[in-house]
Design a protein around this motif. Structure first.
Motif, short mmCIF file in Angstrom:
data_model
loop_
_atom_site.label_atom_id
_atom_site.label_comp_id
_atom_site.label_asym_id
_atom_site.label_seq_id
_atom_site.Cartn_x
_atom_site.Cartn_y
_atom_site.Cartn_z
N ASP A 141 0.82 -1.15 -0.08
CA ASP A 141 0.12 -0.19 -0.01
C ASP A 141 0.77 1.22 0.16
N LEU A 142 1.38 1.57 -1.18
CA LEU A 142 2.32 2.73 -1.32
C LEU A 142 1.54 4.12 -0.94
N ILE A 143 0.35 4.38 -1.44
CA ILE A 143 -0.36 5.65 -1.39
C ILE A 143 -0.69 5.52 0.15
N GLU A 144 -1.15 4.87 0.87
CA GLU A 144 -1.46 4.80 2.41
C GLU A 144 -0.19 5.26 3.05
N GLY A 145 0.83 4.70 2.65
CA GLY A 145 2.21 4.71 3.65
C GLY A 145 2.64 6.30 3.38
N LEU A 146 2.44 6.73 2.19
CA LEU A 146 2.85 8.10 1.67
C LEU A 146 1.95 9.29 2.74
N ILE A 147 0.70 8.90 2.43
CA ILE A 147 -0.32 9.75 3.19
C ILE A 147 -0.11 10.01 4.65
N SER A 148 0.01 8.60 5.21
CA SER A 148 0.23 8.43 6.78
C SER A 148 1.66 9.22 7.16
N ALA A 149 2.62 8.94 6.37
CA ALA A 149 4.02 9.73 6.75
C ALA A 149 3.45 11.11 6.46
#
Length: 168
Positions: A141-149
């Protein structure tokens, strides 16, 4: 790119029927060239995911007064050096910039903070954001990882108003 294929001999073809892309060769054969469109590279995000990422970047930048940026691509052998070069590309915004650089093919990521941003986003917070991204990326889950960061980093930075209050 084009490819040719032999289809019929000249005896089978009426010269008036020859279409664009078809040719009667000197050997008496009919050759047809067809245009083959290369597949476009698959983008890592759907339009909806890109919109979510853009919204998260915009919100992080507006609320903190810092310049948040994401780079997704090859970082080369010296990943940290390349991430710092990309960060420097923010120009006069680099001092208050926070860059998340991710190279999925290399399974590598870097977080670079400018001088002003580093005062509000300490290394410990960057390390926690990296661990959080790695956990999401492992799940695919690349998108969720980026948004969470982005949320973690901007929460740590606080608002621009809070940061101004610290210096008075």
């Amino acid at each position: 790119m084009a490819t040719g294929e032999m289809t019929r001999t000249a005896a089978d073809v009426n010269p008036a029927e020859i279409e664009a892309g078809h040719a009667l060769t000197a050997g008496g054969r009919l050759s047809i060239a067809r245009r083959i469109e290369p597949e476009r590279p698959k983008l890592p995000f759907s339009p909806a995911e890109l919109a979510r990422l853009d919204e998260a970047l915009t919100l992080s930048t507006r609320t903190t007064g810092l310049e948040f940026a994401i780079y997704l691509g090859e970082l080369g052998e010296q990943t940290r050096d390349r991430a710092e070069q990309i960060h420097a590309g923010l120009g006069d915004r680099a001092s208050r910039g926070v860059l998340i650089a991710v190279s999925p093919a290399q399974r590598c990521l870097e977080v670079v903070t400018g001088e002003q941003a580093h005062r509000r986003v300490p290394d410990r917070t960057c390390n926690l954001a990296v661990m959080n991204m790695v956990a999401s990326f492992k799940e695919g889950d690349l998108i969720e990882g980026l948004i969470s960061a982005l949320r973690m980093l901007s929460d740590a930075a606080g608002t621009e108003f809070e940061a101004e209050g610290e210096h008075h």
